[in-house]
Write a protein that holds these residues in place. Sequence first.
Motif, PDB file in Angstrom:
ATOM      1  N   MET A   1      -4.606  48.087 -11.105  1.00 19.82           N
ATOM      2  CA  MET A   1      -5.910  47.462 -10.898  1.00 19.82           C
ATOM      3  C   MET A   1      -6.931  48.490 -10.440  1.00 19.82           C
ATOM      4  O   MET A   1      -6.640  49.348  -9.620  1.00 19.82           O
ATOM      5  CB  MET A   1      -5.822  46.393  -9.814  1.00 19.82           C
TER       6      MET A   1
ATOM      7  N   HIS B   1      -9.527  44.082 -10.447  1.00 20.72           N
ATOM      8  CA  HIS B   1      -8.794  43.319  -9.430  1.00 20.72           C
ATOM      9  C   HIS B   1      -8.784  41.824  -9.679  1.00 20.72           C
ATOM     10  O   HIS B   1      -7.741  41.196  -9.734  1.00 20.72           O
ATOM     11  CB  HIS B   1      -9.394  43.560  -8.050  1.00 20.72           C
TER      12      HIS B   1
ATOM     13  N   THR C   1      -3.009  49.560  -6.937  1.00 18.90           N
ATOM     14  CA  THR C   1      -4.460  49.415  -6.919  1.00 18.90           C
ATOM     15  C   THR C   1      -5.068  50.791  -6.698  1.00 18.90           C
ATOM     16  O   THR C   1      -4.676  51.511  -5.793  1.00 18.90           O
ATOM     17  CB  THR C   1      -4.965  48.467  -5.818  1.00 18.90           C
TER      18      THR C   1
ATOM     19  N   VAL D   1      -1.096  51.333  -2.978  1.00 20.32           N
ATOM     20  CA  VAL D   1      -2.552  51.461  -3.027  1.00 20.32           C
ATOM     21  C   VAL D   1      -2.925  52.938  -2.951  1.00 20.32           C
ATOM     22  O   VAL D   1      -2.245  53.725  -2.304  1.00 20.32           O
ATOM     23  CB  VAL D   1      -3.264  50.661  -1.903  1.00 20.32           C
TER      24      VAL D   1
END
Length: 685
Positions: A311, A369, A386, A411
Amino acid sequence: MNQSTPVTDLKGIGDKTGRLFQKLAISTIGDLLCHYPRDYETFGAPVPVSEAVPGQVCAVYVTVTAFPSQKKVRNLVILNVSVRDASGAMLLTFFNMPFLKKVLKPGGNYLFRGLVQSRGAARVMEQPKLYPYEDYQKQCGILQPRYSLTKGLTNQAVQKAVRQALSLYAFEEEYYPSWIPERYELISREEAFRTIHFPEDRDALSRARKRLVFDEFFDFLLTLQKNKDLAAALPNNYPMYETADTVRFLERMPFSLTRAQKMVWQELKEDLGGPHCMNRLIQGDVGSGKTIVALLALLMCVANGFQGALMAPTEVLAMQHYETITSYVEKYRLAFRPVLLVGSMTAKDKREAYGRIASGEANLIVGTHALIQEKVSYRNLALVVTDEQHRFGVRQREHLAEKGRDPHVLVMSATPIPRTLAILLYGDLHISVIDELPANRLPIKNCVVNTSYRPKAYEFIKKEVASGRQAYVICPQVEEGELEDVENVVDYTEKLRSALPADIQIASLHGRMRPADKNKIMEEFAAHHIDVLVSTTVIEVGINVPNATVMMVENAERFGLAQLHQLRGRVGRGEHQSYCIFVSAREEKETMERLEILNQSNDGFFIASEDLKLRGPGELFGVRQSGEFAFGLGDIYADAGVLKEAKEAVEEILAQDGDLSLDRHRLLREHAEKASGNGVDFRTI
Ligand code: ADP
Ligand code: MG
């Protein structure tokens, strides 16, 4: 009256004013009280005219000496008023306020406050404010709040609304156990709110700010801690093991991983094959090569028969990742069956993508997202990556968990946060750091210049383009008008077209364009159909066009250093020498000194800490930190001390009473439930 009472319940705020407040994101009393002043202004005692120094804002108490004279210039009504006191004379000028002609009578005494200017030997005030003498005396010496406003809503109106709200609001009882306010010297929340809006003096203001900042951090850290306990307890539902796929990919790639990349890849493999669900942050300066490490993890994931998702915060970045991945699939014959999911796709394309994801035909989902989190059902999603985001909150986890069992979460962020702060702020995450750049990089050459340097800069861009390279030029705003005296993308693109030879392809890019158009421009720039891209900071995060070697930033003085460093990170990503030109429209010593820091270092951590030193910790209202750790008042750098105290308090409370079930923590528990219900966790993402 409480937190969620609508502002329109206040006297004098009807639907129309209500809509204006809405523009400032204020719909409830709670929002209004948290609309903290932007800064404060002090009204000084009136001074004799002879002591009204040009360049300063002063108040004078004077006699009008003649009938105001009025003239019209185009559609402007200009009113000139001569005034004096015992010490000297002054001229006041008002624009479009013809009614003052009736108010200001020769011989009458009035109090004016405004910016003093000199016009030849004469002293002038333009558009000063007129105050009734007694009112002014009452306000004298008191800090006046100044709020962010919107057209049609005056500072006065906001002040009045806040006063009314403060007098009607039912403040909550102190919810901390008594040792917390005692040990950390916190005043009550009620007093803090009253004082932050209408402080008696700077000391009182500091105390108010401390309480509110402490509360913000405390709520955040309490939720974080819960998160941590939650994550630590999650079993690894998708254990995965390294296959020949990643080994072969690594062998075929044109470069080898840096030492730091190798270490992080090792950590990821251990997490993904270990007993618990992964919850990891990769921190690495711009250009350190985070993407490839994430791709290795995703490749391992699909090779183990699961689905993975990548994402990105913007469509442009999501598209770029998708392109990179598809080209790798062809070049290296990778096992990815990627699918793209972004908002600008047609409904039909989206439906088709959803279908391929649900059936498992697609095993790597790349998108923004919102789309990935909310609308998709997966066959067996095992790893979510992400990009350019530091936090993955409980809510986002819950969203995904609803779709299956908890996937691993990775992340990636380039925001430089010193280790000591990272430990506090990422309590629930394991942290990996990529602390070196690939070795083939030449250090970027920088210069900080004033606007007279532009012709030289254009010559330089011309030369770079002639040798096959590309350039970015950044302006702070899209089109003329929002900010004064600041370059804008629309006009600058035209200026540049006339300054550079016609065979140089110039295009513009900004946030107000339709997503599909933005994507198209970005694709064309990546494919080198465009030589020079004039853009706002929409290209700030993640964009990777290694052939671009020049980054020119107009009005560099308008940006935070961390942001400029991110922008600079768009160049120097390939084997060519790259250059960064920071153009400052202001030449004061402080501005130039601040920008010089960028000249001294290319290390995001160093830059952030030097920036802080210049701003000084404890500054009441620093430069707003853009990005994801944006608290209402608190600044993770400047308020690092308070952050530590809040951390200590949270840990001590939870050590005594892990689920806040003791009677003495009843109010705190209720508060915490409300706070996380308000999305504290989500807002700070
Ligand atoms: P960021 O960490 O800012 O996201 P990227 O992952 O986009 O950086 O990588 C920047 C560029 O560096 C890309 O073009 C990538 O292919 C390249 N790169 C990554 N790792 C290495 C390496 N070990 N050696 C050489 N180039 C690399
Ligand atoms: Mg990146």
